[in-house]
Design an enzyme around this catalytic site. Structure first.
Site, PDB file in Angstrom:
ATOM      1  N   ASP A 187     -13.940   5.790  10.360  1.00 13.95           N
ATOM      2  CA  ASP A 187     -13.042   4.813  10.934  1.00 13.95           C
ATOM      3  C   ASP A 187     -13.564   4.405  12.307  1.00 13.95           C
ATOM      4  O   ASP A 187     -13.989   5.253  13.098  1.00 13.95           O
ATOM      5  CB  ASP A 187     -11.632   5.382  11.077  1.00 13.95           C
ATOM      6  CG  ASP A 187     -10.601   4.571  10.315  1.00 13.95           C
ATOM      7  OD1 ASP A 187     -10.551   3.355  10.544  1.00 13.95           O
ATOM      8  OD2 ASP A 187      -9.861   5.141   9.504  1.00 13.95           O
ATOM      9  N   HIS A 217      -3.443   5.345   4.164  1.00 12.83           N
ATOM     10  CA  HIS A 217      -2.650   6.184   5.059  1.00 12.83           C
ATOM     11  C   HIS A 217      -1.466   5.447   5.667  1.00 12.83           C
ATOM     12  O   HIS A 217      -0.598   6.088   6.272  1.00 12.83           O
ATOM     13  CB  HIS A 217      -3.549   6.723   6.174  1.00 12.83           C
ATOM     14  CG  HIS A 217      -4.117   5.641   7.041  1.00 12.83           C
ATOM     15  ND1 HIS A 217      -5.108   4.784   6.598  1.00 12.83           N
ATOM     16  CD2 HIS A 217      -3.822   5.245   8.312  1.00 12.83           C
ATOM     17  CE1 HIS A 217      -5.397   3.927   7.554  1.00 12.83           C
ATOM     18  NE2 HIS A 217      -4.635   4.172   8.595  1.00 12.83           N
ATOM     19  N   ASP A 218      -1.416   4.125   5.513  1.00 12.94           N
ATOM     20  CA  ASP A 218      -0.322   3.321   6.071  1.00 12.94           C
ATOM     21  C   ASP A 218       0.666   2.825   5.020  1.00 12.94           C
ATOM     22  O   ASP A 218       1.621   2.128   5.367  1.00 12.94           O
ATOM     23  CB  ASP A 218      -0.890   2.099   6.803  1.00 12.94           C
ATOM     24  CG  ASP A 218      -1.529   2.446   8.136  1.00 12.94           C
ATOM     25  OD1 ASP A 218      -1.157   3.477   8.722  1.00 12.94           O
ATOM     26  OD2 ASP A 218      -2.405   1.683   8.588  1.00 12.94           O
TER      27      ASP A 218
END
Length: 562
Positions: free
Chosen positions: A98, A336-337
């Site tokens: 990331d 993850h969101d």
């Protein structure tokens, strides 16, 4: 036809703090990932994407980075990272990280210098502004613009030491970097090159279409009943975004082979995405857009709306058509969101969980683009049964709950209903490895509770069951690797007005594939002619399909040669 390796690849996202805890502190770590690399190799994925593991105060679970060139002790150290990278490469997979450079942590040395005084050389590395003309600094409404932050409250934080405000589109501990300053850009590029020289294979770039702001910064339109305005017109796809990404390509990626660059871009349009991902423009390889994961949202953010399948078809169809000639799609349901898709667009009841998880995977992976699998998706993991706000850990959920209940006056239970359905912590509950305590994730109490259904839904049980979601995902991934029409074929939507069936074809030369997914718990006949003698490639149910009569949550993939 495919020359770019990532078009036929499948990416697997790991959220490190929730994947596997090797040292028994309740938090996932790099060694835990190393211990489970064979699971990913068996699944058949080509690329592993790690959510942030850099040194961080963990205000936003690592998306607030205080040192871009070190590993947070929660996860390990650089030596362990090198061992992980070696293990990934030995298994024929690639590793991308990331890249969080729209903002840093307020504890980063850059920001510490920037806030130390108005004349510090790094003052202009961040967005500092005085109070609104005629207003007392630090008082309500004195912020330089009326923008709201993504996690609640204003997008400006007042700093008493210098008497000015700094911009933070997310948490106050995530000040936005000023990309207008060439020194900032050079520092970011140097850091990226450092990681690539170490052996990393690319980056997923967090909210990378927010790095260019519209100057001068100006108020947004305030919606009735809202405390702060939507300022996105001032920072989404800003005027220098393409320039900055092309400069990044030239200074970081030019001359490097086999890299993967993915831009997360909330609010990006199809036309903008074509420009961002056109290989001749040398910006990024693919974008993450959000249209399809907002398909079940209405005008009121605090109401839950059922999915309207024709809306989802329209969104996917528009993106498939728009990027058919130039550019490339990223395909995802979960990350993850986002909440777990089997609970969101499928049916997570014991009767239909497995079938609907497989159906959703089939529909997604057979589109044109690069599919992403989020950890636990290959097991059919579901949303968590949150009881109260005290069960949540996510800064976004906690901030939005405070704003909705304390500032906007909404009923707490109404807000909780939405957070249960959409909250990011649904995706962040620990990976369910087996039926031992804590799902085999940790030997101690995890940082976030394990879903209580881990005794039935876990990797050990899935791998032992040949009819599981895990083994079906292996088939989906293998089909992408083996069948050129999945990668390079054109896309035609069928039954566009049907609210129950999602159907489309993929055609390459003389090969044509038909994909049908039943998004309901009812038996539905697909009125599509000419496929009676076709070859059955995939079926998500144990029994053979009855022609094109689709059982509840059934998916089929057929192939014919013309």
């Amino acid at each position: 036809m495919t020359e770019l390796w990532w078009k036929s690849a499948v990416v697997y996202q790991i959220y490190p703090r929730s994947f596997a805890d090797a040292d028994g502190d309740g938090m996932g770590d790099l060694q835990g990932i190393i211990d489970h690399l064979d699971h990913l190799a068996e699944l058949g994925v080509d690329v592993i994407w790690l959510s942030p593991i850099h040194k961080s105060p963990q205000d936003d679970n690592g998306y607030d980075i205080s040192d871009y060139q070190d590993i947070d002790p929660l996860f390990g150290d650089l030596a362990t990272f090198d061992a992980l990278m070696k293990g990934v490469h030995q298994r024929g997979m690639k590793l991308i990280m990331d890249l969080v450079v729209n903002h840093s942590s307020d504890e980063h040395a850059w920001f510490q210098e920037s806030r130390s005084s108005k004349d510090n050389p790094k003052r202009d590395w961040y967005w500092w502004r005085p109070a609104r003309d005629g207003m007392e600094p630090g008082t309500p409404g004195a912020e330089p613009t009326n923008w709201g932050a993504a996690f609640g409250g204003p997008a400006w934080a007042y700093d008493e030491k210098t008497g000015e405000y700094y911009l933070h589109l997310f948490s106050p501990k995530q000040p936005d970097l000023n990309w207008e300053n060439p020194e900032v850009r050079q520092a970011v590029y140097a850091m990226m090159n450092w990681w690539l020289d170490r052996g990393v294979d690319g980056f997923r770039m967090d909210v990378i279409n927010m790095i260019s702001k519209v100057l001068p910064l100006a108020d947004g339109r305030l919606t009735a009943g809202q405390a702060y305005a939507d300022g996105s017109a001032g920072y989404i796809n800003g005027p220098r975004n393409h320039e900055f990404l092309h400069e990044m390509y030239e200074q970081v990626f030019a001359g490097r082979e086999d890299m993967l660059t993915v831009g997360e871009m909330p609010g990006v349009t199809v036309d903008e995405a074509i420009l961002f991902t056109d290989q001749e423009r040398q910006e990024v390889d693919m974008v993450f857009q959000f249209d399809h994961v907002w398909a079940d949202r209405g005008g009121d953010p605090w109401r839950v709306f059922p999915l309207q399948l024709t809306v989802l078809k329209g969104i996917f169809g528009r993106w498939q058509a728009g990027l058919a000639e130039e550019g490339w799609n990223s395909l995802y349901w979960n990350n993850h969101d986002q909440p777990r898709v089997v609970s969101r667009y499928g049916d997570d009841s014991p009767e239909f969980r497995s079938a609907s998880a497989k159906m959703l995977g089939t529909v997604l992976h057979l589109h044109r683009g690069t599919p992403y699998v989020y950890q636990g998706e290959e097991l059919g993991m579901t949303n968590y049964p949150f009881r109260s706000i005290t069960d949540f850990r996510d800064i976004e959920a906690l901030g939005q709950f405070r704003q909705a209940t304390e500032i906007e006056g909404r009923a707490p239970e109404d807000v909780l209903t939405v957070l249960r359905a959409r909250g990011r912590d649904n995706a962040r509950t620990p990976m369910q490895w087996d039926d031992s305590p804590n799902g085999g994730f940790s030997s101690t109490t995890p940082w976030l509770a394990v879903n209580p259904n881990y005794r039935e839904i876990n990797a050990t049980a899935e791998r032992a069951n040949p009819d599981s979601v895990f083994h079906y995902y292996r088939q989906l991934i293998k089909l992408r690797h083996d069948e050129p029409a999945v990668v390079d074929g054109d896309f035609t939507m069928l039954l566009p007005n049907d609210e129950r069936l999602y159907a489309f074809t993929r055609r390459l030369a003389s090969t044509e594939l038909l994909v049908i997914g039943n998004f309901t718990g009812e038996t539905v006949r697909a009125e599509i002619d000419g496929w009676e003698e076709s070859e059955l490639l995939l079926n998500n149910l144990p029994e053979a399909p009855d022609g094109l009569t689709m059982a509840p949550w059934q998916a089929v993939v057929l192939r014919r040669t013309r």
